[in-house]
Design a protein around this motif. Structure first.
Motif, PDB file in Angstrom:
ATOM      1  N   ARG A 137       0.826  -1.207   0.000  1.00  0.00           N
ATOM      2  CA  ARG A 137       0.000   0.000   0.000  1.00  0.00           C
ATOM      3  C   ARG A 137       0.868   1.267   0.000  1.00  0.00           C
ATOM      4  NH1 ARG A 137      -2.958  -3.309   3.462  1.00  0.00           N
ATOM      5  NH2 ARG A 137      -2.085  -2.339   5.347  1.00  0.00           N
ATOM      6  N   TRP A 138       1.928   1.257   0.803  1.00  0.00           N
ATOM      7  CA  TRP A 138       2.804   2.421   0.832  1.00  0.00           C
ATOM      8  C   TRP A 138       3.570   2.580  -0.485  1.00  0.00           C
ATOM      9  CZ3 TRP A 138       2.433   6.254   4.111  1.00  0.00           C
ATOM     10  CH2 TRP A 138       1.757   6.032   5.318  1.00  0.00           C
ATOM     11  N   THR A 139       3.940   1.452  -1.065  1.00  0.00           N
ATOM     12  CA  THR A 139       4.609   1.514  -2.377  1.00  0.00           C
ATOM     13  C   THR A 139       3.652   2.059  -3.430  1.00  0.00           C
ATOM     14  OG1 THR A 139       6.024  -0.358  -1.791  1.00  0.00           O
ATOM     15  CG2 THR A 139       5.850   0.182  -4.124  1.00  0.00           C
ATOM     16  N   ASP A 140       2.379   1.634  -3.378  1.00  0.00           N
ATOM     17  CA  ASP A 140       1.365   2.157  -4.291  1.00  0.00           C
ATOM     18  C   ASP A 140       1.224   3.667  -4.144  1.00  0.00           C
ATOM     19  OD1 ASP A 140       0.800  -0.293  -5.383  1.00  0.00           O
ATOM     20  OD2 ASP A 140      -0.893  -0.709  -4.056  1.00  0.00           O
ATOM     21  N   ASN A 141       1.254   4.139  -2.888  1.00  0.00           N
ATOM     22  CA  ASN A 141       1.144   5.580  -2.632  1.00  0.00           C
ATOM     23  C   ASN A 141       2.275   6.353  -3.300  1.00  0.00           C
ATOM     24  OD1 ASN A 141      -1.161   5.350  -1.103  1.00  0.00           O
ATOM     25  ND2 ASN A 141      -0.088   5.235   0.858  1.00  0.00           N
ATOM     26  N   ILE A 142       3.466   5.784  -3.207  1.00  0.00           N
ATOM     27  CA  ILE A 142       4.632   6.466  -3.794  1.00  0.00           C
ATOM     28  C   ILE A 142       4.543   6.451  -5.322  1.00  0.00           C
ATOM     29  CG2 ILE A 142       7.146   6.347  -4.077  1.00  0.00           C
ATOM     30  CD1 ILE A 142       7.221   5.303  -1.154  1.00  0.00           C
ATOM     31  N   PHE A 143       4.119   5.318  -5.891  1.00  0.00           N
ATOM     32  CA  PHE A 143       3.940   5.261  -7.350  1.00  0.00           C
ATOM     33  C   PHE A 143       2.843   6.230  -7.794  1.00  0.00           C
ATOM     34  CE2 PHE A 143       5.956   0.883  -7.604  1.00  0.00           C
ATOM     35  CZ  PHE A 143       7.021   1.314  -8.376  1.00  0.00           C
ATOM     36  N   SER A 144       1.777   6.361  -6.999  1.00  0.00           N
ATOM     37  CA  SER A 144       0.697   7.306  -7.322  1.00  0.00           C
ATOM     38  C   SER A 144       1.218   8.737  -7.293  1.00  0.00           C
ATOM     39  CB  SER A 144      -0.459   7.148  -6.332  1.00  0.00           C
ATOM     40  OG  SER A 144      -1.052   5.876  -6.450  1.00  0.00           O
ATOM     41  N   SER A 145       2.067   9.034  -6.295  1.00  0.00           N
ATOM     42  CA  SER A 145       2.663  10.372  -6.213  1.00  0.00           C
ATOM     43  C   SER A 145       3.523  10.653  -7.437  1.00  0.00           C
ATOM     44  CB  SER A 145       3.515  10.487  -4.943  1.00  0.00           C
ATOM     45  OG  SER A 145       2.712  10.335  -3.790  1.00  0.00           O
ATOM     46  N   LYS A 146       4.275   9.630  -7.886  1.00  0.00           N
ATOM     47  CA  LYS A 146       5.127   9.799  -9.069  1.00  0.00           C
ATOM     48  C   LYS A 146       4.271  10.055 -10.300  1.00  0.00           C
ATOM     49  CE  LYS A 146       8.614   7.457 -11.889  1.00  0.00           C
ATOM     50  NZ  LYS A 146       9.475   6.269 -12.031  1.00  0.00           N
ATOM     51  N   ASP A 147       3.170   9.290 -10.475  1.00  0.00           N
ATOM     52  CA  ASP A 147       2.275   9.488 -11.617  1.00  0.00           C
ATOM     53  C   ASP A 147       1.695  10.899 -11.611  1.00  0.00           C
ATOM     54  OD1 ASP A 147       2.680   6.976 -12.591  1.00  0.00           O
ATOM     55  OD2 ASP A 147       0.885   6.097 -11.665  1.00  0.00           O
ATOM     56  N   TYR A 148       1.346  11.388 -10.408  1.00  0.00           N
ATOM     57  CA  TYR A 148       0.790  12.732 -10.289  1.00  0.00           C
ATOM     58  C   TYR A 148       1.801  13.787 -10.741  1.00  0.00           C
ATOM     59  CZ  TYR A 148      -0.842  17.045  -8.121  1.00  0.00           C
ATOM     60  OH  TYR A 148      -1.227  18.331  -7.911  1.00  0.00           O
ATOM     61  N   LEU A 149       3.039  13.637 -10.293  1.00  0.00           N
ATOM     62  CA  LEU A 149       4.070  14.607 -10.666  1.00  0.00           C
ATOM     63  C   LEU A 149       4.352  14.597 -12.155  1.00  0.00           C
ATOM     64  CD1 LEU A 149       6.586  14.037  -7.720  1.00  0.00           C
ATOM     65  CD2 LEU A 149       5.107  16.017  -8.051  1.00  0.00           C
ATOM     66  N   VAL A 150       4.333  13.402 -12.756  1.00  0.00           N
ATOM     67  CA  VAL A 150       4.640  13.279 -14.188  1.00  0.00           C
ATOM     68  C   VAL A 150       3.468  13.750 -15.050  1.00  0.00           C
ATOM     69  CG1 VAL A 150       5.132  11.640 -16.042  1.00  0.00           C
ATOM     70  CG2 VAL A 150       6.321  11.432 -13.848  1.00  0.00           C
TER      71      VAL A 150
END
Length: 213
Positions: free
Chosen positions: A169-182
């Motif tokens: 879940r925490w890894t998903d959060n970080i990937f979601s943050s990366k998608d948002y920034l990109v």
């Protein structure tokens, strides 16, 4: 006849152009050569200099019948200078617009960092590291007890499943943050990685653990 002077190309151009501007007449090439020679320009170079002025738009040329006629008035040079000035101003404005756009993107990126000043990103990364360590520890303990108590192994496997789920879940959060920034902020993937403190090797914890076996 005036004595021929040693002139640079620029001096020759100015001398020939002065013939037109002083006389304010339309000339044949023969007349231009004669007048420019009197002005001290080498006769053998005048035709080439005159053609160069035509090519640069400083002298007008028109063929009528079998003869070429040439003319240039002072206002012509002034107009060319004005056009060059206007073009320069357009380029400056375009550069200013580019700088303004770059500043806006930079400010937008900074706002993204300011929004994270509360430490949300740092908290996510710290929590993930904590879970990852717990996962690695549970995995090591499970490996050690594999040949021992089946009930203990079952408990450890259950704990391992829970920790793995939380790490996911925490890894998903970080990937979601990366998608948002990109996708939303327009960052390049490398910039987003740097912002989040991760690398291209960033992945789900069990994938890294299994790859080390």
């Amino acid at each position: 006849m005036a004595k021929t002077q040693r002139m640079s190309m620029e001096e020759k151009r100015k001398a020939v152009l002065r013939v037109y501007h002083d006389g304010k007449e339309v000339y044949t090439e023969k007349e231009v050569i004669a007048l420019a020679t009197k002005a001290g320009v080498n006769q053998n170079t005048i035709a080439d200099v005159n053609q160069a002025l035509v090519d640069d738009g400083l002298v007008e040329k028109e063929k009528i019948g079998g003869s070429n006629f040439f003319w240039s008035f002072p206002a012509k040079k002034d107009r060319l200078n004005q056009l060059a000035h206007e073009e320069c101003l357009k380029k400056i404005e375009a550069l200013k617009a580019g700088v303004k756009e770059a500043d806006a993107r930079l400010a937008d990126a900074k706002r993204g960092r300011e929004e994270d000043e509360g430490g949300e990103r740092a908290k996510k990364m710290a929590r993930r590291e904590e879970l990852k360590k717990g996962l690695a520890g549970a995995q090591a303990e499970l490996d050690k007890l594999k040949q021992n108590d089946p009930k203990e192994i079952a408990n450890l496997e259950k704990e391992l499943t829970l920790v793995t789920g939380a790490a996911h879940r925490w890894t998903d959060n970080i990937f979601s943050s990366k998608d948002y920034l990109v996708k939303k902020k327009g960052m390049m993937k490398k910039e987003a990685n740097k912002f989040l403190g991760i690398t291209d090797a960033f992945d789900y914890p069990e994938d890294k653990i299994s790859s080390k076996k």
